[in-house]
Enzyme design. Structure first.
Site, PDB file in Angstrom:
ATOM      1  N   LYS A   1       0.857  -1.199   0.000  1.00 27.44           N
ATOM      2  CA  LYS A   1       0.000   0.000   0.000  1.00 27.44           C
ATOM      3  C   LYS A   1       0.882   1.233   0.000  1.00 27.44           C
ATOM      4  O   LYS A   1       2.041   1.196   0.463  1.00 27.44           O
ATOM      5  CB  LYS A   1      -0.933   0.023   1.220  1.00 27.44           C
ATOM      6  CG  LYS A   1      -0.247  -0.088   2.595  1.00 27.44           C
ATOM      7  CD  LYS A   1       0.274   1.200   3.197  1.00 27.44           C
ATOM      8  CE  LYS A   1       0.913   1.004   4.565  1.00 27.44           C
ATOM      9  NZ  LYS A   1       1.682   2.127   5.072  1.00 27.44           N
TER      10      LYS A   1
ATOM     11  N   ASP B   1      -2.266  -2.058   9.974  1.00 26.77           N
ATOM     12  CA  ASP B   1      -2.697  -2.022   8.569  1.00 26.77           C
ATOM     13  C   ASP B   1      -3.395  -3.303   8.121  1.00 26.77           C
ATOM     14  O   ASP B   1      -3.913  -3.368   7.000  1.00 26.77           O
ATOM     15  CB  ASP B   1      -1.487  -1.767   7.657  1.00 26.77           C
ATOM     16  CG  ASP B   1      -0.882  -0.387   7.875  1.00 26.77           C
ATOM     17  OD1 ASP B   1      -1.583   0.503   8.384  1.00 26.77           O
ATOM     18  OD2 ASP B   1       0.298  -0.203   7.528  1.00 26.77           O
TER      19      ASP B   1
END
Ligand SMILES: C[C@](O)(CO)[C@H](O)COP(=O)(O)OP(=O)(O)OC[C@H]1O[C@@H](n2ccc(N)nc2=O)[C@H](O)[C@@H]1O
Ligand SMILES: Nc1ncnc2c1ncn2[C@@H]1O[C@H](COP(=O)(O)OP(=O)(O)OP(=O)(O)O)[C@@H](O)[C@H]1O
Length: 292
Positions: free
Chosen positions: A12, A142
């Site tokens: 990401k 995350d």
């Protein structure tokens, strides 16, 4: 089914990352856009005849017992035992590690999320997406995002997420060659923790262009990370000649958006040889979804 091969664990990028406050327990309240990209690790799962969970690839610097992949697999195995009274079969897990550690790309979290999703399917455990997200959160901030599986606007400590349409663009990413420990950045006395809260409509018009979120927001962790790790500052300065260069997560990697793959190639051709650099395309959905 006794195996699942070639399971993607994508990276990401945090297109912006605002620190809005700090909770009483020390955790920080953040606002960020998590952008999925088509570059990452690949995991392979093979069921065993016993109940052992093993990593069959050596990962220098990460002992098997502390690997988020192994910890995630054991957590899900225990949860299935709790729910059904039966221990699922063990599994051998191999990993093609591509993402740098301490890179701000969410590598460890993505590996753990892919492990939870793949084993939920292989073991036919039947946990919902929300249940898997809750199981993963204590292992890494995350992990819920990667299980959520869509490029998203996240708030709080990352647990409140809304999908956003990814800007249709490419990213050039530079690895400055240092590993940044996330906790050290959040602990810094120099970190600003008072960026005003934004709402989606503040940046939604920027999502339609092919420049990422150029011109909107910032990464509040960048100032601290660049002071502590000069190579990060150097990479940002170099890449700034080609666009709005920013750090992702707590660093070390830095990125800049470009409209086309050809533009990404043109920038990559000029990156100084001392840095590893690569290009990636913006994704809206986690690539494992099509596989499971
Ligand atoms: C900054 C981000 O990269 C944004 O994507 C992530 O939230 C960090 O995720 P991560 O590396 O998986 O971090 P974790 O292992 O969950 O947390 C590491 C440490 O960072 C600090 N931390 C992390 C997330 C958060 N919202 N506030 C914090 O203060 C805490 O000291 C924590 O002990
Ligand atoms: N499977 C794994 N892959 C990478 N790191 C792992 C793994 N398991 C445990 N770790 C530990 O987690 C630390 C952080 O690695 P990770 O790659 O997730 O950092 P990061 O990209 O900075 O993450 P973030 O963007 O979430 O801050 C590593 O230094 C390592 O000690």
């Amino acid at each position: 089914m006794t195996s699942l091969k070639n399971c993607p664990a994508p990276a990401k990028l945090n297109l912006f990352l605002h620190v809005n406050g700090r909770r009483a327990d020390g955790y920080h309240l953040l606002q960020t856009v998590f952008q999925l990209i088509d570059h990452g690790d690949t995991l392979h799962f093979e069921l065993r005849d016993d109940d052992a969970i093993r990593r069959v690839t050596d990962l220098p610097g990460v002992p098997e017992e502390s690997d988020l992949i192994i910890r995630a697999a054991r957590l899900l195995q225990a949860e299935v035992l709790r729910r059904t009274g039966a221990l699922p079969r063990g599994v051998d897990i191999a990993i093609d590690k591509v993402l740098p550690m301490g890179g701000g790309l969410g590598g460890g979290s993505s590996d753990a999320a892919t492990t939870l999703m793949a084993l939920n399917s292989l073991w036919q455990a039947g946990l919902s997406k929300e249940e898997l997200m809750a199981l993963g959160l204590p292992l890494g901030a995350d992990i819920p995002f990667f299980i959520f599986g869509e490029t998203a606007f996240a708030e709080g400590v990352g647990e409140a997420m809304r999908p956003v349409q990814a800007p249709d663009c490419w990213y050039v990413v530079i690895e400055p060659g240092v590993a940044v420990p996330t906790a050290a950045i959040f602990c810094s006395e120099h970190l600003t923790r008072d960026t005003p809260v934004v709402i989606i409509t503040d940046f939604s018009s920027h999502l339609e262009n092919r420049n990422g979120l150029k011109g909107f927001g910032k990464n509040d962790l960048q100032q601290v990370a660049t002071k502590l790790f000069p190579p990060v500052a150097e990479a940002i300065e170099w890449l700034s000649a080609y666009g709005d260069a920013r750090m992702t997560g707590s660093g070390a990697c830095v990125f800049s958006a470009v409209a086309t793959e050809a533009e990404a190639d043109a920038v990559l051709a000029k990156v100084p040889a001392k840095w590893k650099a690569w290009k990636a395309k913006a994704l809206n959905r986690h690539p494992i979804i099509a596989k499971l």
